[in-house]
Write an enzyme that holds these catalytic residues in place. Structure first.
Site, mmCIF file in Angstrom:
data_model
loop_
_atom_site.group_PDB
_atom_site.id
_atom_site.type_symbol
_atom_site.label_atom_id
_atom_site.label_comp_id
_atom_site.label_asym_id
_atom_site.label_seq_id
_atom_site.Cartn_x
_atom_site.Cartn_y
_atom_site.Cartn_z
ATOM 1 N N ASP A 190 7.214 22.484 9.635
ATOM 2 C CA ASP A 190 7.874 23.262 10.680
ATOM 3 C C ASP A 190 8.632 24.411 10.025
ATOM 4 O OD1 ASP A 190 7.180 21.873 12.976
ATOM 5 O OD2 ASP A 190 8.748 20.391 12.699
ATOM 6 N N ASN B 66 6.559 -13.017 -25.004
ATOM 7 C CA ASN B 66 6.381 -12.695 -23.590
ATOM 8 C C ASN B 66 7.716 -12.387 -22.927
ATOM 9 O OD1 ASN B 66 4.660 -12.519 -21.234
ATOM 10 N ND2 ASN B 66 5.623 -14.390 -20.533
#
Length: 871
Positions: A333, A706
């Site tokens: 717009d 990990n």
């Protein structure tokens, strides 16, 4: 009796409130303490304990815990207490992993809750005799609220005044057609919900008209609150990217399990104790399967979204972040987005006068009359707090109201002197608004709106001269509204456009300036550089729109500017053939917006569309990224959008695309890092078992690696600042996979590199110490620390030294903590518990050399162009 069956005056008396002045602030506070906040009961959240227990739902972790329990039992039976530490340590590491998981989930949930609170709806309320905008949760029974098309109804309320009101109530009644409402309707006690035409209900939306109403119920006492329990079953879905990664995790899990099965069989054949090799195989499966990948992606998305909020882009739906990186067309717009939306009325033209007049505090009588009529036909208002002005409502209307105020005609006084008898609210199809006011004893119809739409409805006035003046004003980038009127004998009960908006007398024009935003021109330039096409869509005159589009760099030589009428005359195939040459669409309707979106999408483009009105919802939904205006946008538009611009600024869309590209790039980095390192772990253990029939890492060593590498460094890598050249690249193709541009091959090759380095470490450590434990120690050191180095390598496709090796401070801290955790088991008495041994300084130096090999290899690959930068 129920609220809907009582007379409005009786209800106001019962609720002890005033129609004109509303409640006082003190009374509202007292009622809030009595009735509570205007909120529905939220779905019961999981407790920390429940979230903790959820971490153990993974099958592999349960098998690992079971194996640890078996090991623990064997130790107790055989009374071999030296072996007690290993199963205990495995359980401790698993618990630490679970705690980390709970922390990560909690962080993601807090981020999403913060976003939810930021998007809380607002309400227009009369308190202390003044109109105010407040958070809707502050509403209490007895509050007087104002509603207009596009608003969500914030609480159950009885209408006190209404004009052409329609409410979409399908959430409560199942009716797909909006219900017509009338404040004068008499409803019998016991009437069905759908028949209560003098009531509006919380959670529904206003599709047409305006109203004022008194709040009768809030929170869980509303009709929506009564069915809130049904809403508790709503589940949060995953984004498409999370779903793909979860699927990828399953495939990798199958491969890892196959490898672990082979490792287990090879270990058994070579005489490794059953429990030891079983624990190693299961630990490898737990470490290698990236089960936490979707969760880490959620955290990266959430943190990225929080970062976007600081730049005025409020993401309502997480998948929008993924789509933003692919945006190739931005349909915006003009008013308030590309311009400042600081409407100032600077010129007006009254019929019969020779030329337009500049607005001052003392205009001529003709202009004053024009301003008076214009103001009476406005819903917007300006409230003064000392020297400060607060504009409430549409900026176009508040500009008119302020100009009238400067000429000694405050809107409140005009409304009292010339009361409104009826109205037809503005809609984007007619582009007109009409009121009927009692002026000096006569019923005067006042119509204001677009000049082009007004002309065919006028039967009196010099429209040719007015047309030329409109054109001249538009060429100077003014937004122009026309005003016309007529006198009628009777005020119709149900006013219609056909009845009131014809046979009008032209009265004049008002012209207001809305200058372009200073930052919009640069934002348009950035768009062009990033391969994104900016397109202007506006309800303004085509000449006004073209003037601003040229100034901003949207309308280039050879580009076209067309009107909604010209667009309507095109077939879809004609539009498809021309859409790439059209940069400005003026005087468009919401239906035009949908056609523009679909035309670009048929060209394979990813389209972002802005909107603020209730009728913009279909276009916002049709677009790949619907952007609602946070300031001028209706609640309905915000609800239909993927993203809300809290400052209504075009530059914010461009910033959001930049952040979206950065977030997606960071997710790719995290995925590449985690999968590359996990593949390295599998290759290390698998090849060592195949080649030498020995396990290079024990179960607890694998689990510790990990824990150290899969959490903190991965999250910190996901928080990498957006790279400076991200907007110099072309948009990501719509269906491009996360492993595009060679990432998949790189991940595998990097995994092989980690495997080779770790195997070299194992062989060197074993041969130089003469023990398997020596080999396992060096393997542990090389694999753990090289993965930490790899987190830095993954930061960019550019050289690490070009972007600054330590410029990501969060990664620096994460790496430091990870190095300390690795050192804790390498160099302290804990090494014995982990099955590690002290090495010679020579071996530590060799290990350190192997650790930095990934840095050298990756830098070499980047310099030679083997790792290609994004184009």
């Amino acid at each position: 009796m129920n609220h809907y069956s009582k007379k409005a005056n009786e209800l106001l008396e019962e609720l002890n409130t005033d129609k004109q002045n509303g409640l006082s602030s003190a009374e509202a506070l007292s009622r809030k303490e009595k009735y509570g906040e205007n909120k529905l009961r939220e779905k019961k959240k999981k407790t920390t304990l429940q979230r903790f227990l959820d971490q153990f739902k993974d099958v592999m972790i349960l098998i690992l815990i079971a194996a640890a329990i078996v090991s623990f039992t064997v130790v107790c039976v055989e009374k071999n207490w030296k072996e007690l530490f290993e199963p205990s340590l495995i359980v401790i590491i698993v618990i630490l992993n679970a705690i980390m998981g709970v922390y990560q989930e909690g962080k993601a949930e807090k981020a999403l809750n913060a976003l939810k609170n930021m998007s809380a709806p607002h309400a227009r309320v009369i308190r202390d005799g003044e109109e105010k905008i407040i958070d809707s949760y502050e509403l209490v029974p007895g509050d007087i609220i104002r509603l207009e098309a596009g608003d969500f109804v914030p609480a159950d309320a009885r209408l006190l005044q209404s004009a052409g009101l329609k409410s979409e109530e399908s959430a409560l009644t199942g009716e797909s057609v909006p219900s017509e409402k009338d404040y004068l309707a008499e409803v019998e006690d016991g009437a069905a919900l759908g028949d209560r035409s003098n009531m509006v209900y919380s959670g529904c939306s206003i599709t047409y008209g305006t109203a004022s109403a008194v709040v009768t119920a809030t929170g869980m006492d509303t009709e929506m609150g009564k069915i809130a329990d049904l809403l508790d079953n709503e589940e949060e879905g995953q984004t498409p990217l999370q779903q793909k990664l979860a699927q990828l995790g399953k495939y990798l899990g199958i491969l890892a399990l196959a490898a672990c099965g082979i490792i287990f069989i090879v270990g058994l054949v070579n005489g490794i104790p059953v429990l030891d090799i079983f624990m190693t195989a299961v630990s490898l499966a737990v470490s290698a399967i990236p089960e936490g990948l979707p969760a880490i992606v959620t955290i990266v998305l959430s943190i990225g979204v929080q970062r976007m909020v600081k730049k005025n882009a409020l993401i309502r739906k997480l998948p929008a972040v993924e789509t933003l990186g692919s945006a190739s067309v931005i349909c915006s717009d003009k008013t308030g987005t590309l311009t400042q939306n600081r409407m100032t009325l600077i010129k007006a033209y009254a019929e019969g006068y020779p030329e337009p007049e500049n607005i001052s505090s003392n205009n001529t009588e003709g202009i004053k009359k024009l301003l008076m009529y214009s103001t009476l036909c406005c819903d917007g208002s300006v409230v003064f707090h000392g020297e400060e002005e607060q504009h409430i409502g549409d900026p176009t209307e508040t500009a008119i109201v302020l100009a009238a105020h400067k000429n000694g005609m405050p809107k409140d006084e005009l409304n009292k002197k010339y009361p409104r008898m009826a109205e037809i609210p503005f809609d984007s199809d007619r582009k007109l608004m009409t009121t009927v006011n009692k002026i000096n004893g006569k019923n005067i119809v006042i119509v204001k709106g677009a000049f082009d739409n007004m002309v065919p409805r006028c039967v009196a006035g010099d429209l040719e001269t007015a047309g030329k003046i409109t054109e001249a004003m538009s060429e100077n980038a003014l937004r122009v509204l026309a005003v016309a009127y007529k006198e009628i004998d009777f005020v119709p009960e149900n006013p219609s456009s056909e009845e009131l908006e014809n046979r009008l007398t032209f009265m004049g024009l008002v012209g207001m300036i809305d200058p372009p935003r200073p930052e919009a021109k640069e934002a348009v330039s950035v768009c062009r550089r990033a391969g994104i096409r900016p397109v202007m869509i506006t309800g303004d005159h085509v000449v006004t729109a073209s003037a601003i589009a040229k100034e901003l760099g949207i309308l280039h030589e050879g580009d076209r500017a067309i009107t909604g009428a010209e667009l309507d005359a095109m077939t879809d195939s004609e539009l498809d053939s021309q859409v790439e040459n059209i940069s400005v669409y003026a005087r468009v309707s919401p239906e035009n917006k949908i056609r523009i979106v679909k035309a670009w999408q048929r060209k394979g483009q990813v389209v972002s569309m802005t909107g603020d009105g209730v009728n913009d919802s279909p276009a916002l939904k049709a677009a790949d990224i619907g952007c609602a205006m946070g300031i001028t946008g209706t609640d309905v538009a915000k609800g239909a959008s993927d993203m809300t611009l809290t400052d209504d600024n075009f530059a914010t869309i461009v910033d959001a695309v930049r952040e979206g590209r950065g977030i997606y790039a960071n997710i790719k980095k995290v995925v590449g890092f985690l999968l590359g390192t996990n593949i390295g772990e599998v290759i290390t253990v698998f090849m060592a078992m195949i080649l030498w029939h020995k396990t290079p890492l024990l179960s607890m060593q694998l689990l510790w690696i990990n824990l150290v590498t899969d959490s903190l460094p991965a999250i910190a890598l996901g928080m990498e600042p957006v790279e400076s050249d991200v907007m110099d690249r072309k948009p990501k193709p719509k269906n491009e996979g996360i492993f595009a541009n060679g990432l998949g091959i790189r991940v595998v090759l990097q995994g092989i590199m980690f495997g080779i380095l770790s195997l070299i470490g194992f062989k060197l450590g074993e041969s130089m110490t003469g023990t398997v434990e020596g080999g396992q120690t060096l393997t542990f050191m090389v694999l753990a620390l090289s993965q930490i180095i790899q987190a830095f390598n993954m930061r960019s496709d550019n050289s690490l030294f070009r972007i600054g090796p330590f410029s990501n401070h969060k990664l620096n801290w994460a790496a430091l903590v990870s190095v300390l955790l690795v050192s804790l088991v390498l160099f302290t008495p804990l090494q014995t518990a982990f099955g590690l041994v002290a090495l010679s300084w020579k071996l530590y130096l060799i290990g350190l050399g192997l650790v930095f090999v990934p840095l050298v290899v990756m830098e070499l690959f980047k310099a030679l162009g083997i790792i290609k930068k994004h184009k």
